[in-house]
Design a protein around this motif. Structure first.
Motif: not given
Lengths: 388, 268
Positions: A209-217, A221-226, A230-235, A270-278
């Motif tokens: 969990w990180a206090d950065v919102e992932g907002e995708y068109d 979304m298919p490349y981020m899953v959610n 929250f960035s969920y670990f892969t099973r 998952s949901n990595t796009g939001r994590l790169h910048e900050k």
């Protein structure tokens, strides 16, 4: 021109002396200040530390020890050579473990009956993926050490990228392939119920969990899953494999390095796009501190036969080079620190930077503080060998 | 999101995502252009979906300002070619990504104002497009085929206005073509000239055009507002009152080209 001393203040000069410009110059009253450090968003790293470590936890069996093997025969016509890669891996494994027999060396890390996940890096496509020369050598040595092919899984975030670069049943008979993000035979990311296939592959019990919102068109979304925080670990890492062997490619990321830690961290959630910048540094270190990675990663094999020195993690051909090098370590932090030296040296040789700046490797300092490995160069036991 | 709403959302929008179409005027190549070749259908990425193509590498394009990309693969006369056409938000953005992607060009073919050929890649910057054609073998035949493809794509791109002379008054076109890069943020700086990273650390909302000279950099920076410019000035101690600087050429303030547009030199 008189040479100014090495002081930033003294580096700056003017281009012109236009009096009107000088008159309106807003500079004179300015008081020098230090660059502002932006406040970092909070994360749930404290959750990671609530799970007790085990005997396999990072940095694994040989903290701070890195074996580097170089062989100029390892690339021919810009194509990695499997036979030489095999010998480099063999030398590395024996030197890392101190064993005389290869099977014994491998069994320090894996045992028959365990599910072994090989985390490769195909993101830059055919130009600069983890090479088949290295992966085939790993598979061969695992099977020679008693691991059944059906217990080996080659995995990454995107199933389609694995296929694109040739991680297929045809090339690896009997081996399984898994990707978190995947498409069906028609190229669709969604199933008949309108859900992403990727959603089936994430484990909502394990998250970063990180206090950065992932907002995708809808196209992203298919490349981020959610989306969301929250960035969920892969099973694949939480439930499907018992051990992870990490096989990254030797690449730069700006003036830094993208190798073992980045390959694991950004490849496992998952949901990595939001994590790169900050939170690039935090993510590289902190995701690896969660039990599914921290306690399952046993070995890192850096494919530096070919790599890049600029433009990474993508692949611009003019920045791709033959390092002819393999690094092997149980400690991904120490391995990344050595990888940085190799890349920095190449960048200096190519005129891209003047001096190494290892102080900039923030994610390694963070990882070391989390007990994931050794980041200080003088504390790393580097064993270097030239085979040819 | 409610489950039903979510399902409807995906059912309505996801098929569009999976089969995004290119605008008719997008400068790509098709099977009709190369009847003797195999040309794949383009993979299309818009906005942040570029993460789907290049993961973290997308950050650089997004920092500059990216709109649409089409990736096509061509098999032609025994060679394989990956054609990446990136539509950026404007000519400056296209030049920016081009300028930090080229390196040691073997030559600069004349398809547009800015081109760079290396053994394995042909890069073109024209208007608001950045084009990269990557080949598999690096042979002379690959260069010839890449030129054929590049010329075709370039013809389909309307010329755009890119005027860097406004940033670098007096600089020759040749020096701009060979030794200049444009950055819009920290990633552009790190990719273009990492030794300048400290100068721009923590700064946003700027366009920097930087010319590498033999002994110094010419740094022309246009800021979005005065506060940003003042942060840059104070962070770098430019011309501060009472500055004790040795050397005959350093004890003068920077020059303002226009409002919030500063030009300075820095020793390499």
């Amino acid at each position: 021109m008189k040479k100014a001393k090495l002081n930033r203040r003294k580096f700056f000069t003017i281009l012109g002396t236009g009096s009107a410009v000088l008159a309106m110059n807003p500079v004179a009253a300015m008081v020098p200040v230090k660059p502002r450090q932006p406040e970092k968003p909070a994360t749930n790293i404290s959750d990671a530390q609530k799970v007790a470590r085990n005997a396999d936890s990072m940095p694994g069996a040989f903290p701070g020890k890195v074996v580097a093997v170089k062989d100029l025969r390892s690339v021919e016509g810009d194509v990695p050579v499997e036979g030489i890669a095999y010998l480099m891996l063999q030398k590395s494994m024996l030197e890392l473990t101190g064993e005389k027999k290869l099977e014994k060396a491998w069994k320090k890390f894996v045992k028959p009956g365990e599910k072994i996940g090989l985390k490769v890096n195909p993101v830059a496509g055919k130009l600069l993926s983890t090479s088949h020369a290295v992966v085939q050598s790993v598979v061969k040595q695992l099977t020679e050490s008693g691991i059944d092919r059906k217990d080996i899984v080659i995995w990454d975030r995107r199933a389609m990228e694995l296929t694109d670069v040739g991680f297929t049943a045809e090339n690896y008979p009997g081996i399984a392939f898994r990707g978190t993000e995947c498409q069906d035979e028609n190229g669709s990311f969604i199933d008949k119920d309108g859900k992403l296939y990727g959603e089936r592959n994430i484990d909502r019990e394990w998250y970063y969990w990180a206090d950065v919102e992932g907002e995708y068109d809808s196209e992203t979304m298919p490349y981020m899953v959610n989306g969301g925080k929250f960035s969920y670990f892969t099973r694949i890492v939480t439930r499907e494999v018992d051990k992870i062997i990490n096989i990254p490619v030797l690449k730069n990321a700006g003036g830094s390095v993208t190798n073992a830690m980045k390959n694991l961290a950004f490849g496992s959630v998952s949901n990595t796009g939001r994590l790169h910048e900050k939170l690039w540094n935090e993510t590289c270190a902190e995701v690896c501190a969660f039990a599914p990675i921290r306690d399952k990663l046993v070995l890192n094999i850096c494919d530096g036969l070919r790599g890049c020195f600029n433009g990474g993690p993508g692949a611009n051909p003019q920045f791709i080079c033959n390092y002819h090098t393999m690094l092997v370590s149980s400690d991904p932090v120490a391995m990344d620190r050595i990888a940085y030296d190799i890349i920095a040296s190449k960048r200096i040789e190519e005129g891209l930077q003047k001096v190494p700046v290892p102080e900039s490797l923030t994610f390694l300092k963070m990882a070391a503080a989390l007990g994931l490995g050794v980041a200080e160069r003088e504390q790393i036991d580097l064993r270097s060998f030239n085979l040819g | 999101m409610h489950k039903l709403t979510k399902t409807l959302f995906f059912l309505i929008f996801m098929p569009m995502a999976a089969w995004s179409q290119l605008p008719d005027d997008f400068p790509s190549v098709t099977q009709a252009d190369f009847p003797d070749a195999s040309v794949s259908s383009p993979r299309v990425f818009t906005g942040s979906s570029l993460f789907g193509y290049m993961n973290g590498g997308a950050e650089l394009y997004l920092e500059y300002g990216f709109s649409l990309a089409a990736i096509t693969e061509v098999s032609l006369s025994g060679g394989r070619y990956k054609i990446e056409v990136f539509k950026m938000n404007g000519p400056e953005e296209a030049f920016g990504i081009y300028s930090v992607s080229k390196f040691r060009c073997l030559d600069m073919p004349s398809y547009s104002g800015h081109t760079c050929r290396t053994s394995y890649q042909l890069q073109i910057c024209k208007g608001q497009y950045y084009v990269s054609i990557i080949n598999s073998n690096g042979t002379a035949a690959d260069s010839t085929a890449s030129a054929r493809i590049g010329s075709l794509v370039s013809e389909r791109i309307p010329a755009g206005e890119l005027n860097l002379a406004g940033y670098l008054p007096g600089a020759s076109i040749g020096s701009i073509k060979t030794g200049c890069f444009l950055a819009r943020g920290p990633l552009g700086i790190v990719n273009g000239e990492p030794d300048l990273e400290d100068c721009f650390r923590g700064l946003k909302d700027f366009t920097a055009v930087i010319l590498r000279g033999e002994e110094d950099y010419t740094i022309s920076v246009k800021f979005g507002d005065t506060d940003s410019m003042n942060n840059f000035i104070s962070q770098n101690n430019i011309g501060t009152a009472g500055d004790q600087v040795s050397g005959s050429d350093v004890n003068l303030p920077a020059r303002l080209l226009s409002e919030n547009h500063l030009i300075i030199k820095k020793h390499r």
